[in-house]
Each structure stands twice: as structure tokens, then as C-alpha cells.
Scaffold this active site. Structure first.
Site, PDB file in Angstrom:
ATOM      1  N   SER A   1     -10.104  -1.020   6.857  1.00 39.84           N
ATOM      2  CA  SER A   1      -9.377  -0.774   5.617  1.00 39.84           C
ATOM      3  C   SER A   1      -8.735  -2.008   5.009  1.00 39.84           C
ATOM      4  CB  SER A   1      -8.301   0.301   5.830  1.00 39.84           C
ATOM      5  OG  SER A   1      -8.900   1.561   6.015  1.00 39.84           O
TER       6      SER A   1
ATOM      7  N   LYS B   1       0.831  -1.197   0.000  1.00 39.76           N
ATOM      8  CA  LYS B   1       0.000   0.000   0.000  1.00 39.76           C
ATOM      9  C   LYS B   1       0.871   1.255   0.000  1.00 39.76           C
ATOM     10  CE  LYS B   1      -3.894   1.852   2.777  1.00 39.76           C
ATOM     11  NZ  LYS B   1      -4.734   1.560   3.979  1.00 39.76           N
TER      12      LYS B   1
ATOM     13  N   SER C   1      -9.651   1.476   2.905  1.00 41.27           N
ATOM     14  CA  SER C   1      -8.755   2.242   2.049  1.00 41.27           C
ATOM     15  C   SER C   1      -7.735   1.393   1.293  1.00 41.27           C
ATOM     16  CB  SER C   1      -8.007   3.288   2.890  1.00 41.27           C
ATOM     17  OG  SER C   1      -7.173   2.679   3.861  1.00 41.27           O
TER      18      SER C   1
END
Length: 595
Positions: free
Chosen positions: A273, A168, A249
Site C-alpha cells: 500500500s 492518510k 491503498s
């Protein structure tokens, strides 16, 4: 449920593994996950104990283990396999299958990498334009060649040797990519050091391929904007229907695994997330106990709640990834300034293993459901009637395998936690944590604190403020709370008491259950840059406590994946993996998206 014993990893060649040799090294100490009292007097909590000397007296309540045998000499030569085009297996192959393919000569790491890059180009940049990957390292093929050279030289290979992994875009990598949380405000910041978890990936032989897209600033910016959108990465899309949200996310990490780019990616969760995008995209997502996987070098929201973790296509692969990622990091704030408030603080001895020493694959007992007590947390049902129905069907199958399904689980203080003022806590933690990140990982700036970010966004509204405002970032920039502020510490202590001792610990002790379950999330909605209708997820309770949760796909509703979420006590990852692995075998086989 019986105690789960996890041996430490050994330095042993992948060639030896395939030839049938032992997988644990001589004299390795054992990591035992059992049931024991901790220093806080709570009984029934999972206890993780290292036995540095297996001849010493066992700790009360912890199952001792014998030292593993020496690795056996290979009894056969590895048979060479017929050539395979790795492009034909990317969407379904496991980590072990990819390793076996490279070890037996079916394909090379270079061929695997080329197939991965071609697939990203085909489905991310063209075709459905899934938008999962912001950028890849320019020397990916050279890294793959180095992996092939090491394999040819017969060097000891790590658990991920030659395996491409995406991380990420909040995780620092000292390479020719950026680390920006999806924001142009950080694009000129040069990273000078790998995050701790990236070091562990590289030590295990993984090729850290690049950065996956996300909801900008991990969805802590302001109002507006869709889940999975960042200015640098654009809009990421659900691989099962590109018109629908992938959730966030860690959207890009989930999509990359679901769409067959890589077998594993790293996401990070404050609340939902990992669990929510994994459920939306039909993959396995593991949010570890906060602190089990280092957060050093990870752009934060919450220093007390953030937890990076793996996203994979199987529970076994999640166990492999956690074996690589789990490890004590003295620079993690939960082992430093906030150590007294960490989940690990309530244990007599540290439950966090030394890096590279734990093997969570040992937890994957196919009979783990037999005798397990499964608590059904009905308070977190109701995201979708169709999803609930799939969970109900699975509960019957779990009972058939010997699990005791426990209803009437107390809701605990969930309403109080939902109303708790975590926002003030997060302001202090994000402000302090972001400054620390910049000082350590991008010391030359030009962006060095959140005030710099806010100023950049005001100066470049056409890049950063088209779909959203930035009131949350402004609050971070303006907060006066710090980690040593008595008001902040009082908030943190009260919150932890509600979420842990009075929350999940009390609920699970009262019901005497090994794990709690609920549907992972609702079904995805249509992407909207004005702010999508979020259908919710069951991530909250475990996230509030800093305790682990694990979602796996269990079927679909009209072609859209549905997941089930397993969550429980601090450092009970072995238990969650064991039960989820057994349930995975009962559920319908995962169907890849039809790209």
C-alpha cells in the site's frame, strides 16, 4: 559495506543550519547501525544500538561513535533572498529547499500554504480532478501564520517547521477533520486525540494539512471497487494519466506528492500500500520495519504487519521524514501484547530510538555503492518487460560504482508464504485493533466496532455498497479469534518463522548481501470500478516479514513511471536509504507529471 553511523538530532535553530553551524548537539548519544549477532543467533542482521554513554565499553559487533561536537556559533548572518512565488517551485522543491526559502525570506509559510491550497483546488477539485485529498484543516492559514511567528521570534525550529504534510485517512488527528478510512460509517466519530506519529509531526513543526484519499478500509472490505476509491473521497487518479489507476491503498498520499501539493505525505502499508502507489505515481515510498513508526492511532488491518511511512520526491526527504517519525511508542501493540512477536524482539537491545532522536540523513553516503553487495531477487521480476529492462540498465551502472551484483539468490519459502492463511490472522487483528482504536481515539462513537460499520453499510447501501460488497468486514465483525487465542498465536508464530528466520534472514545471510532488489511494480491499468487488473508489486516478502522496503523512481515507459524496490533485514532502513540515495543519483532525473 561499512557500518552506518547515525547521530541523534539536536535542538538547533534552522537559522544556525543555514549559517553553517554544526547540525548535531553537544553530548548527544549516537545511533549506530552495524552488523551484529542478535538474541536469536542470526548473524548478519542489521543491529541498531544506542550508546547512552559514549565513554562506555562498546557492544560487541557494533561500531562505537564519538560524541558530536558542540553546535558552532553562526559565523555569518543569513542573507535575505529575493522573493520567490512558492507556487513556481511546488512540484519539484525538496523539504530543505522549502525550509531555506522560508528562513531566508524568499517566501513565508503563509505564502507557501496559500500556494498549496490553490494547487489542490486547481488539480484536485478542478482540472484533472485527481481526487488525492479528502479534506484540509479549515485553519491551515492560521497554522502557517503561527509557524511564521515562531520563525520571526528566533525560536528553535524542528526539521519540518512550516512544511505542509498530508496524512492518510486512517491516521487520527485531533483537529477539525475526520478520520474515516474513507468510509461514511465513521464520519460522525469525533477524534479526541492525535495519533502518536501525528504528535511527532507537530513536534517537528510540520503543519498537518489534512487527509489524503485511499482505497476504502485500506482495501480490506470485499469484492469490487477500484484502487484509490473511497465513498468519502471518490476516485483518485494517476497524475501521469488520469484515466489510469494510482494503485492503492495509499493512493492519495502518493498523488499529493507527485502532483506537487506537498513535499511529503504519510501512507501506510500492510502489503504494497506504500510501495505500489509510490511506484505507479513516480515518487519515493518507504515502508519501515513494523514498529519503528508507531501504529497507535492508525485504523488497522494487521497489528503484526501494518507500517506507516513517508512518501516523498527524494530519498533525502524520506530520510528527513523517517528521522521525525521513528520512535518507540509504549502503546503500540508490538511493544505491548504482541511484543514477543515483533521484529524488535529478536534483538538484545531495542533497535527503536526514542522519538525525535535519530537522524537518518547521516546515512546518505554518496559512496554507499562502493563495496555494497546487492542481491538481485529475480523471483520478483516480470511485472513488465520494459520495467525489467530499466532495472537491468541500472544494475550495470551500480556495478560501475563499485557494487557487487549478486545473482543466484534463493527464492526461499515465498510460495509457502503466498499460500499461508494470513486472512485468519488479520481478522483477529483488525477486529481487536479497530475496537481499541475507537475506544481510545473516538470513544463517543457512534461507531465503536466493526459490527456497527457493517450495520451502517447495510442501512446506507447507496453510499457504501454501490461498487463493492463487504464480506471481509462481515468476517471481521463475526470472528471469534482474539490476540490471546492459541490458534491465532500459533498462526502468527509459524508465519513469522517462515517470513523472517527461514525467509529473508536466511536468504540474505546465505548470499551475504546488504540489500535485495527487484522492480517495484508493473505499469498501471485503466481504472475500473468492477475491479482493476492489478499488475502486481514486489512488496510481499518484506511485508510478510515486517521488514523495510523502499521504492524510488528510475525512469519511465511511455511516460509512465517505473520504480526499483530495495528491501532487507529488520531495521536496515539506514542501509536501504544509503544505497537508494546513491542509486537515485545514477537514475534519470524524476520527471513531474504534466498537469
Amino acid at each position: 559495506m561499512a557500518d552506518i553511523v547515525i547521530p541523534r538530532l539536536a535542538q538547533v535553530s534552522r537559522r544556525d543550519l543555514i549559517a553553517g553551524s554544526a547540525i548535531v548537539g553537544a553530548g548527544a548519544a549516537a545511533l549506530t547501525v552495524g552488523v551484529a549477532a542478535n538474541s536469536g543467533g542470526d548473524h548478519g542482521n542489521q543491529r541498531v544500538q544506542f550508546a547512552a554513554d559514549t565513554t562506555s565499553e562498546p557492544t560487541e559487533g557494533v561500531t562505537p561513535t564519538e560524541a558530536p561536537a558542540d553546535p558552532a556559533t553562526p559565523t555569518s548572518v543569513v542573507e535575505r533572498a529575493d522573493p520567490i512565488d512558492p507556487a513556481t517551485i511546488l512540484e519539484t522543491a525538496s523539504i530543505s529547499e522549502m525550509l531555506d526559502g522560508m528562513e531566508t525570506g524568499a517566501f513565508t509559510a503563509v505564502q507557501l500554504m496559500q500556494a498549496v491550497l490553490d494547487r489542490i483546488e486547481l488539480y484536485d477539485r478542478r482540472g484533472p480532478k485527481l481526487g488525492a485529498v479528502i479534506e484540509t484543516v479549515p485553519d491551515a492559514m492560521e497554522r502557517a501564520q503561527a509557524a511564521d511567528d515562531a520563525r520571526a521570534a528566533g525560536e528553535p525550529l524542528g526539521l519540518l517547521h512550516g512544511i505542509p504534510v498530508l496524512v492518510k485517512d486512517i491516521i487520527a488527528t485531533n483537529d477539525d477533520t475526520h478520520t474515516t478510512a474513507g468510509s461514511f460509517a465513521l464520519e460522525d466519530n469525533v477524534v479526541v486525540r492525535d495519533a502518536f506519529l501525528v504528535e511527532q509531526l507537530r513536534n517537528a513543526g510540520a503543519i498537518v494539512l489534512g487527509k489524503s484519499n485511499l482505497t476504502e478500509w485500506s482495501n480490506f472490505k470485499g469484492d469490487g471497487g477500484a484502487a484509490g476509491f473511497s465513498p468519502r473521497g471518490g476516485q483518485s487518479r494517476n497524475p501521469y494519466d488520469p484515466s489510469l489507476s494510482p494503485s492503492g491503498s495509499s493512493s492519495g498520499s502518493a498523488i499529493s506528492v507527485a502532483a506537487g501539493y506537498v513535499p511529503a505525505a504519510i501512507g501506510s502499508e500492510t502489503n504494497g500500500s506504500i510501495i505500489s502507489p509510490a511506484a505507479y505515481c513516480g515518487v519515493v515510498g518507504l515502508k519501515p520495519t513494523t514498529g519503528l513508526v508507531s501504529r497507535s492511532g492508525v485504523i488497522p488491518i494487521s497489528l503484526s504487519a501494518d507500517s506507516p511511512g513517508p512518501m516523498t520526491r527524494s530519498v533525502e526527504d524520506a530520510a528527513i521524514m523517517l528521522s521525525v517519525l521513528a520512535g518507540f511508542d509504549p502503546e503500540d501493540v508490538l511493544n505491548a501484547e504482541l511484543a514477543d512477536y515483533a521484529p524488535a524482539a529478536r534483538f538484545d537491545e531495542s533497535p527503536i530510538p526514542e522519538p525525535g532522536t535519530a537522524d537518518y540523513r547521516a546515512a546518505l553516503d554518496p559512496d554507499a555503492l562502493n563495496g555494497a553487495r546487492i542481491g538481485v531477487y529475480r523471483r520478483l521480476f516480470g511485472f513488465s518487460a520494459e520495467g525489467d529492462a530499466l532495472v537491468e540498465e541500472l544494475l550495470e551502472l551500480m556495478a560501475d560504482e563499485g557494487a557487487e551484483i549478486v545473482e543466484d539468490i534463493s527464492a526461499g519459502p515465498l510460495d509457502e508464504l503466498d499460500a499461508f492463511d494470513r486472512y485468519s490472522m488479520y481478522l483477529a487483528e483488525m477486529s481487536t485493533g479497530f475496537i481499541s482504536f475507537c475506544e481510545t481515539y473516538t470513544p463517543d462513537g457512534p461507531t465503536l466496532n466493526m459490527a456497527d460499520v457493517v450495520a451502517y453499510n447495510i442501512e446506507h447501501p447507496d453510499l457504501e455498497l454501490v461498487y463493492s460488497d463487504q464480506w471481509a468486514l462481515e468476517d471481521v465483525a463475526n470472528t471469534s479469534l482474539t490476540l490471546d487465542n492459541p490458534d491465532y498465536l500459533a498462526l502468527l508464530e509459524t508465519h513469522n518463522q517462515l517470513a523472517r528466520q527461514d525467509g529473508l534472514d536466511a536468504i540474505m545471510d546465505e548470499a551475504e548481501v546488504d540489500v535485495l532488489i527487484a522492480p517495484s511494480a508493473g505499469l498501471p491499468s485503466v481504472i475500473s470500478q468492477t475491479g482493476e487488473e492489478y499488475s502486481g508489486s514486489s512488496s510481499g516478502f518484506a511485508a510478510y516479514a515486517g521488514y523495510p522496503s523502499l521504492t524510488i523512481p528510475i525512469g519511465d515507459v511511455d511516460g509512465l513511471p517505473v520504480g526499483i524496490n530495495f528491501f532487507g533485514r529488520a531495521f536496515s532502513e539506514a542501509t536501504l536509504l544509503a544505497i537508494a540515495n546513491a542509486v537515485e543519483k545514477l537514475a534519470p532525473k524524476r520527471t513531474p507529471p504534466q498537469l
